[in-house]
Design a protein around this motif. Sequence first.
Motif, PDB file in Angstrom:
ATOM      1  N   HIS A 138       4.021   1.020   6.666  1.00 51.04           N
ATOM      2  CA  HIS A 138       4.972   1.871   5.936  1.00 51.04           C
ATOM      3  C   HIS A 138       5.037   3.288   6.493  1.00 51.04           C
ATOM      4  CE1 HIS A 138       5.177  -1.380   3.008  1.00 51.04           C
ATOM      5  NE2 HIS A 138       3.863  -1.358   2.927  1.00 51.04           N
ATOM      6  N   ARG A 139       4.855   3.419   7.794  1.00 52.15           N
ATOM      7  CA  ARG A 139       4.972   4.734   8.404  1.00 52.15           C
ATOM      8  C   ARG A 139       5.487   4.590   9.834  1.00 52.15           C
ATOM      9  NH1 ARG A 139      -1.454   6.198   9.290  1.00 52.15           N
ATOM     10  NH2 ARG A 139      -1.785   4.873  11.125  1.00 52.15           N
ATOM     11  N   THR A 140       6.056   5.664  10.321  1.00 51.15           N
ATOM     12  CA  THR A 140       6.521   5.722  11.700  1.00 51.15           C
ATOM     13  C   THR A 140       5.806   6.866  12.395  1.00 51.15           C
ATOM     14  OG1 THR A 140       8.718   4.896  11.097  1.00 51.15           O
ATOM     15  CG2 THR A 140       8.520   6.036  13.208  1.00 51.15           C
ATOM     16  N   GLU A 141       5.210   6.599  13.544  1.00 54.97           N
ATOM     17  CA  GLU A 141       4.502   7.632  14.286  1.00 54.97           C
ATOM     18  C   GLU A 141       5.154   7.807  15.648  1.00 54.97           C
ATOM     19  OE1 GLU A 141       0.090   8.302  14.301  1.00 54.97           O
ATOM     20  OE2 GLU A 141       0.297   7.601  16.373  1.00 54.97           O
ATOM     21  N   LYS A 142       5.482   9.041  15.953  1.00 54.64           N
ATOM     22  CA  LYS A 142       6.068   9.388  17.245  1.00 54.64           C
ATOM     23  C   LYS A 142       5.060  10.225  18.007  1.00 54.64           C
ATOM     24  CE  LYS A 142      10.297  11.406  19.201  1.00 54.64           C
ATOM     25  NZ  LYS A 142      11.597  12.061  18.863  1.00 54.64           N
ATOM     26  N   HIS A 176       5.811  10.019   9.996  1.00 52.94           N
ATOM     27  CA  HIS A 176       6.744   9.997   8.868  1.00 52.94           C
ATOM     28  C   HIS A 176       6.238   8.980   7.856  1.00 52.94           C
ATOM     29  CE1 HIS A 176       9.727  12.453  10.994  1.00 52.94           C
ATOM     30  NE2 HIS A 176       9.478  11.711  12.062  1.00 52.94           N
ATOM     31  N   LEU A 177       5.728   9.471   6.743  1.00 53.58           N
ATOM     32  CA  LEU A 177       5.276   8.621   5.652  1.00 53.58           C
ATOM     33  C   LEU A 177       6.384   8.542   4.600  1.00 53.58           C
ATOM     34  CD1 LEU A 177       1.679  10.100   5.336  1.00 53.58           C
ATOM     35  CD2 LEU A 177       2.441   8.211   6.777  1.00 53.58           C
ATOM     36  N   THR A 181       5.990  14.228   5.900  1.00 51.55           N
ATOM     37  CA  THR A 181       5.930  14.184   7.357  1.00 51.55           C
ATOM     38  C   THR A 181       4.832  15.122   7.824  1.00 51.55           C
ATOM     39  OG1 THR A 181       8.285  13.687   7.584  1.00 51.55           O
ATOM     40  CG2 THR A 181       7.181  14.633   9.496  1.00 51.55           C
ATOM     41  N   THR A 182       3.965  14.649   8.698  1.00 50.66           N
ATOM     42  CA  THR A 182       2.879  15.475   9.234  1.00 50.66           C
ATOM     43  C   THR A 182       3.062  15.649  10.739  1.00 50.66           C
ATOM     44  OG1 THR A 182       1.396  13.595   9.660  1.00 50.66           O
ATOM     45  CG2 THR A 182       1.304  14.612   7.467  1.00 50.66           C
ATOM     46  N   ARG A 183       2.555  16.756  11.244  1.00 50.48           N
ATOM     47  CA  ARG A 183       2.636  17.043  12.678  1.00 50.48           C
ATOM     48  C   ARG A 183       1.281  17.563  13.151  1.00 50.48           C
ATOM     49  NH1 ARG A 183       3.854  21.309  16.283  1.00 50.48           N
ATOM     50  NH2 ARG A 183       5.180  20.693  18.056  1.00 50.48           N
TER      51      ARG A 183
END
Length: 234
Positions: A138-142, A176-177, A181-183
Motif C-alpha cells: 500500500h505504498r509507492t517508493e521512488k 507515498h503512503l 508522503t516522506t522524503r
Amino acid sequence: MVETVGAQVIPIDGKTLKGSYNREQGRSAIHLVSAWASEHRLVLGQVKVSEKSNEITAIPALLELLNLAGCIITIDAMGTQPAIATQIYNAKANYVLALKANHPTLYGQVKTWFEQAQAQGFEGITVSYDERVEKGHHRTEKRLVWSVSISQLPTLDQQGDWVGLQSVVMVVRVRHLWNKTTREVQFYLTSLESDACKLGQAIRLHWSIENGLHWTLDVTFAEDDCRVRTGHAI
C-alpha cells in the motif's frame, strides 16, 4: 538483482537481542554484528560486540573471518570509518558506506556540494543518474540516485584517509503512503566507479539484511522474546 550488480553484495549490520539482558548479573543485552550474503540469503558470520565497546571494533573482527575478494560490502554509518574502508579495500573487495553526521565536516561538504550542483542542474559536471519506482504494501517508493566521481569534487576533509575512494553518491527516497508522503536524503562513500544504476542496486540490497535476517529472527523465531541465557544459548 545481484547478477545485475555483478558481484555478491554483503551487507553488514548489527542487531540487539532484546531479551538477552541479565539484570541479576548486571549484563546488558547482547549486540551481534552479522554479515549477510544477499544472493544466497545466508549468514556468513557473526561477532558479539563487547559490552564496553561498539560496532566499530566488532566489524573489523567480523571482516577478518570472511573471504571478501570480489564482493561489495555495504555498511551503515556506524561502520563508516577509514580503517574499515582500508581493511575492505586491502581484502580486494569494494565498499559502499553510508555517510551521516557522525562525520560532520565530511558530511557537510558532500551535502552542500550536492545541493549546489543539483540546484544548477549539474551543469559542467559528469554525473550518473538512475531512477526506480517500486509499489507494494500500500505504498509507492521512488528512489533517485546520483553518483559522481570524487575527481569532480573539491578536496574533501581528510580525503586521503579513505583508501580506494572513487565516488560519492546521493540517494533520495520519496515514499507515498495512504496518509502521508516522506522524503529522505542519504549520502554514501564508495570505492566503486560512478555508476548510479549499479550503486543504487547495491544500496537497495543492503536492506535485505533487515528483511531477510533481522525480521525473520524477530517474527518467525521470536528471538527478542527469548530469555535463555545459559550455556551455548548466551
